[in-house]
Design a protein around this motif. Structure first.
Motif, PDB file in Angstrom:
ATOM      1  N   PRO A  31      38.811 -35.204  87.750  1.00 23.93           N
ATOM      2  CA  PRO A  31      39.749 -34.129  87.372  1.00 23.93           C
ATOM      3  C   PRO A  31      40.079 -34.211  85.882  1.00 23.93           C
ATOM      4  N   GLY A  32      40.079 -33.069  85.242  1.00 25.40           N
ATOM      5  CA  GLY A  32      40.384 -33.012  83.825  1.00 25.40           C
ATOM      6  C   GLY A  32      41.860 -32.745  83.583  1.00 25.40           C
ATOM      7  N   ALA A  33      42.301 -33.019  82.374  1.00 23.95           N
ATOM      8  CA  ALA A  33      43.679 -32.723  81.972  1.00 23.95           C
ATOM      9  C   ALA A  33      43.766 -31.267  81.546  1.00 23.95           C
ATOM     10  N   VAL A  34      44.848 -30.593  81.895  1.00 21.21           N
ATOM     11  CA  VAL A  34      45.068 -29.211  81.471  1.00 21.21           C
ATOM     12  C   VAL A  34      45.820 -29.239  80.143  1.00 21.21           C
TER      13      VAL A  34
ATOM     14  N   GLU B 121      33.085 -27.226  73.146  1.00 23.52           N
ATOM     15  CA  GLU B 121      33.107 -28.552  72.554  1.00 23.52           C
ATOM     16  C   GLU B 121      34.252 -28.576  71.560  1.00 23.52           C
ATOM     17  N   LEU B 122      34.977 -29.685  71.526  1.00 22.20           N
ATOM     18  CA  LEU B 122      36.128 -29.818  70.645  1.00 22.20           C
ATOM     19  C   LEU B 122      35.843 -30.799  69.516  1.00 22.20           C
TER      20      LEU B 122
ATOM     21  N   GLU C 214      40.745 -26.948  80.680  1.00 21.96           N
ATOM     22  CA  GLU C 214      40.642 -28.210  81.409  1.00 21.96           C
ATOM     23  C   GLU C 214      39.782 -29.095  80.520  1.00 21.96           C
ATOM     24  N   LEU C 215      40.250 -30.305  80.218  1.00 21.48           N
ATOM     25  CA  LEU C 215      39.670 -31.151  79.172  1.00 21.48           C
ATOM     26  C   LEU C 215      39.119 -32.445  79.761  1.00 21.48           C
TER      27      LEU C 215
ATOM     28  N   GLY D  98      35.499 -29.009  77.288  1.00 23.24           N
ATOM     29  CA  GLY D  98      36.463 -28.344  78.147  1.00 23.24           C
ATOM     30  C   GLY D  98      35.915 -27.079  78.766  1.00 23.24           C
ATOM     31  N   ARG D  99      36.658 -26.593  79.738  1.00 22.34           N
ATOM     32  CA  ARG D  99      36.369 -25.304  80.372  1.00 22.34           C
ATOM     33  C   ARG D  99      37.629 -24.469  80.270  1.00 22.34           C
TER      34      ARG D  99
END
Length: 150
Positions: free
Chosen positions: A128-131, A96-97, A118-119, A103-104
């Motif tokens: 799909p998450g952002a890197v 958790e941010l 990956e966010l 993210g992972r």
């Protein structure tokens, strides 16, 4: 069998403070490869599920190894190299941010506590998450590890 392999098999349960077995060796009297194997074995044992318990989250396993290192159980140099290799938040950890996103961890970053992730926005993990490389974004901080992204 190579001598180094024999020493790993024989000494990997020794601890730097002399509390291990079979000979209660101390410090550098334990072969370097055995000290490396001891740390790796401990990490894998902590994250792997056992019949009597669940496996720990990788973050908590690393925190336990760091605590045991402070208590003199493991070689600090070996643990430092493990930390630099897999990071404080190892591959696959959920986090958790501080910006309320999740993210992972994909891989270690330039700093042990700033992985590449990956966010996602909360509730949007099906897309799909952002890197993001956290070592390049000082404003985003990891608040805590998560059991899952759900």
């Amino acid at each position: 069998i190579p001598a180094g392999a024999r020493m790993v098999a024989y000494q990997m349960h020794e601890r730097m403070d002399g509390t291990g077995y079979p000979r209660r060796r101390v410090g550098t009297t334990i072969h370097l490869l055995a000290r490396v194997a001891a740390v790796a074995d401990a990490f894998v044992a902590l994250v792997a599920p056992r019949p009597h318990r669940r496996g720990m989250l990788p973050y908590h396993a690393m925190a336990k190894i760091l605590k045991d290192t402070s208590a003199g159980k493991f070689d600090p140099t070996v643990v430092r190299h493990l930390l630099l290799t897999i990071s404080l938040f190892p591959l696959g950890s959920f986090i958790e941010l501080n910006n309320n996103r999740v993210g992972r961890v994909l891989r270690a970053g330039e700093k042990y506590d700033r992985p590449i992730i990956e966010l996602w926005d909360r509730g949007e993990v099906d897309h799909p998450g952002a890197v993001v490389d956290l070592s390049h974004d000082a404003d985003v901080q990891i608040v805590r590890p998560l059991v899952s992204l759900a």
